[in-house]
Design an enzyme around this catalytic site. Structure first.
Site, short mmCIF file in Angstrom:
data_model
loop_
_atom_site.label_atom_id
_atom_site.label_comp_id
_atom_site.label_asym_id
_atom_site.label_seq_id
_atom_site.Cartn_x
_atom_site.Cartn_y
_atom_site.Cartn_z
N GLN A 256 33.09 34.78 33.14
CA GLN A 256 33.95 34.64 34.30
C GLN A 256 33.22 33.92 35.43
O GLN A 256 33.77 33.03 36.08
CB GLN A 256 34.40 36.03 34.79
N HIS A 259 33.14 30.07 35.76
CA HIS A 259 34.35 29.31 36.07
C HIS A 259 34.22 28.55 37.39
O HIS A 259 34.68 27.43 37.52
CB HIS A 259 35.58 30.24 36.15
N GLU A 323 42.85 39.91 37.58
CA GLU A 323 43.48 38.93 36.68
C GLU A 323 43.15 39.28 35.22
O GLU A 323 44.04 39.41 34.39
CB GLU A 323 42.96 37.53 37.03
N HIS A 324 41.86 39.41 34.93
CA HIS A 324 41.41 39.81 33.58
C HIS A 324 40.82 41.20 33.68
O HIS A 324 40.00 41.46 34.56
CB HIS A 324 40.31 38.87 33.06
N ASP A 357 41.20 33.36 26.82
CA ASP A 357 41.19 32.07 27.52
C ASP A 357 41.62 30.94 26.58
O ASP A 357 42.15 29.94 27.02
CB ASP A 357 39.77 31.77 28.03
N HIS A 416 89.05 40.30 47.97
CA HIS A 416 88.39 40.88 46.80
C HIS A 416 89.34 41.87 46.11
O HIS A 416 89.41 41.94 44.89
CB HIS A 416 87.12 41.62 47.21
#
Lengths: 431, 431
Positions: A256, A259, A323-324, A357, A416
């Site tokens: 991670q 990245h 996220e992960h 990934d 209506h």
């Protein structure tokens, strides 16, 4: 990596420990992007060429990549990477095909049939970043669901020169149009269309601050395009107990961290022993990475949290909303029902983040920055929309009429009510 | 209503005929809302009271509506409306329960298991407008799915005094907290929380220009809250052929027109005879409506389009993308597979829009203003989020390893590769 003992922190310190870095809202980026969008909307293709020369320092002969160029890219690629990309394609296709929504039909009352039907979003645009390394995996993550959803037109933009791997995957995914375009100008071209570039309804994909800001701006304009989800730096949280292999955990934290310098990396464990082992393993493994510089920067703002129990680890994760989320514990599946607010979850020792990934089949486009509380992992649903249908028989309408009439009266909406009573009267007159 | 013959129009005239009114972006509204949000974030409950006094001209004793007040409202209501609201509740619950997503598990390769799991959004806020008539139906449309999704905290805001019908439905739907709050201040309170009002993760519901702008602003702020969908004026498009009952069609057009002066009303028909009959019927029915003024204004910008064929009617509708699409033709179901870009579809003579507005079971919160191209009819999915899960066996990881390694190499991400190779080496050493 900094190590903290959770229970020794005050509430404020706990909140601070899990705080994400502020995403700087730069007025200069906002203005620059406004300028680029305006230029593309007024200048069309000519503006795109000028902007590409300015920002990418290249002027491709054509904005659109030809079929010949795509075929040539395929011919240049080695078999090993082609086989890998095909395997990833198959797995991602398998998981996303299974997400196809069956039409739903329910008779809520006798003669009152309600349905939920799904249609593909007609025209979608996929943005694939350029930069230091090509990202064919992102083409798979966006191209496969657009293909399975049945989107009628799929457009891909990536800054030139576009890597062979990207062109090859674009072909695998049956993408209709590929353009040598990056940055805010690519987003503007897809949102509004030019002489050459097709306008799309929704834009997907990651990008730098300019791309993110351009996506935000076009999504706030009714004439622009919808977008997939808000963006933020990538992040992982690992829950591990004393049973976990410290080398595995360290490798996951580092994959991670590499990245980008703004990547968020968190380890939560009830085991001080494991915490120490992981910290050591991270140091050892870091040395041999080609992107050690980037990873080191990310680790500078990363944290190891020592919790009282696995239950507390889960609570910390649910609060952070990663996220992960990697779970390396003795019985990871036992924790699954308790886990919430995560993009993608990796269970057990043999499920590193890198399989998700690339190739397990799940999508790697995931909500970040705490948006896991309300946004979903990208999936087939994001390339489709749901419409409802109702069909009443005359008996169904008669049965439902008193309900509609009473509610229309309560809301003071005569017409209506009339739309129902007028029909019921005609039915009564026929009898 | 103006009548046009489609084929006699140029492309530009056709586009013009279907153009929606511009939503004026008023700088004064943007600024006023910014001010209100800031005031609520800094002043909390005291600011809410001051703003309610200023805008609603009332100061409720408490911001929160007590259980006693809710019970008293229930006791005051007549049986007829309670029975109607319960019937509507049952139908809406029936259709939304059927939308529950089953967990999905797929083995993409031997030993590689991918899953899609759904979790409720934890805290949701429902905004119910006040004004000329109470809207208990909107409470049903937001409250029922939040209850079925299993949201842990459901907050409702509506400007005081809150109608008994709204409080009664809030009780039916098990809403946790009800507040005497309207306008931008209600949205701000739910997005950021105050001493009394709980912060929520996502805000749903319609409102005036200030509410819409407040939703836009808080959804653009990471610390704010997500929102359901962009807003626009309500609209209907009717496709009818010579078989249609002109009175029914006219009643449906009027029940849209009475919503507000900015309502959009479109009839598309291949039959000039029907077009004329409907125009006459609209005039006749309009006379007796209590909201005739509002409906007349809406009809001023409405249009009857005479097309060549039903196929062309469908193409016009798909291009316009109406919120409500009513199909009154001889064989309405035959057209369904061709229909796209609609919020909710009403098939046949016995399915007026008002059944969907209130009680058929479908949701009446729908995308407007052309957002049907990318947004869905509100449903259970909007109160939930999807997470993915993967679990690999050691065999699964070994089988997938070459794919991940080749892709990590292509993308230049060493640590991604290491997380896999390190595990595979350990497995090989064990053998």
């Amino acid at each position: 990596m900094k190590t903290v003992v959770w229970k020794s922190l005050s509430d404020t310190q706990q909140a601070k420990a899990l705080e994400r870095p502020a995403i700087s809202e730069s007025a200069s980026i906002t203005e620059a992007v406004e300028g680029v969008i305006k230029q593309v909307r007024t200048g069309g293709d000519a503006a795109l060429k000028a902007l590409t020369e300015k920002f990418d320092k290249v002027v491709p002969e054509n904005i659109q990549v030809s079929q010949n160029e795509i075929d040539a890219a395929e011919a240049r690629l080695g078999e090993e990477i082609k086989t890998a990309l095909k395997q990833a394609y198959d797995n991602i296709a398998c998981f996303h095909k299974a997400q196809k929504a069956e039409p739903l039909t329910v008779e809520t009352m006798p003669g009152v049939v309600c349905e939920l039907v799904t249609r593909p979003i007609n025209r979608v645009g996929l943005y694939i970043p350029g930069g230091s390394a090509p990202l064919p995996s992102t083409v798979l993550m966006l191209g496969v669901p657009s293909q399975i959803a049945g989107c009628r037109k799929v457009v891909l933009c990536s800054p030139p020169p576009i890597a062979d791997e990207i062109l090859y995957v674009a072909k695998l995914c049956g993408i209709d149009e590929v353009y040598n375009l990056g940055g805010a100008q690519a987003v503007a071209a897809m949102a509004y269309g030019t002489e050459t570039v097709s306008k799309v309804d929704k834009i997907f994909g990651p990008g730098n601050a300019f791309v993110t800001e351009a996506k935000r701006q076009v999504s706030n304009d009714h004439q622009g395009a919808a977008i997939d989800m808000p963006a933020g730096p990538s992040e992982v949280l690992v829950i591990a107990d004393e049973d976990a292999d410290a080398d595995f955990v360290a490798a996951d934290l580092l994959s991670q961290a590499e990245h980008g310098p703004d990547s968020q990396v968190v380890l939560v464990t009830p085991s001080p022993v494991l915490a120490e082992k992981v910290a050591d393993a991270v140091k050892a493994q870091l040395k041999v990475l080609s992107r050690a510089d980037i990873a080191s920067q990310a680790l500078g703002s990363s944290i190891i949290i020592i919790a009282d129990s696995l239950t507390q680890c889960v609570a910390i994760s649910n609060n952070y909303g990663p996220e992960h989320l990697i779970v390396q514990t003795k019985n990871p599946r036992e924790l699954l029902p308790l886990l919430d607010n995560a993009g993608s979850i990796f269970l057990g020792a043999w499920s590193p983040e890198s399989v998700g990934d690339y190739a397990s089949g799940t999508n790697h486009v995931l909500p970040t920055y705490g948006y896991t509380r309300t946004y979903s992992s990208l999936g087939l649903a994001d390339f489709s929309k749901r419409m409802t249908v109702q069909e009443l028989s005359s008996d169904g309408l008669q049965a439902l009429a008193p309900t509609v009439v009473a509610m229309a009266n309560a809301e003071g909406l005569d017409a209506h009510r009339n739309a129902v009573t007028l029909r019921v009267e005609k039915l009564n007159n026929k009898k």
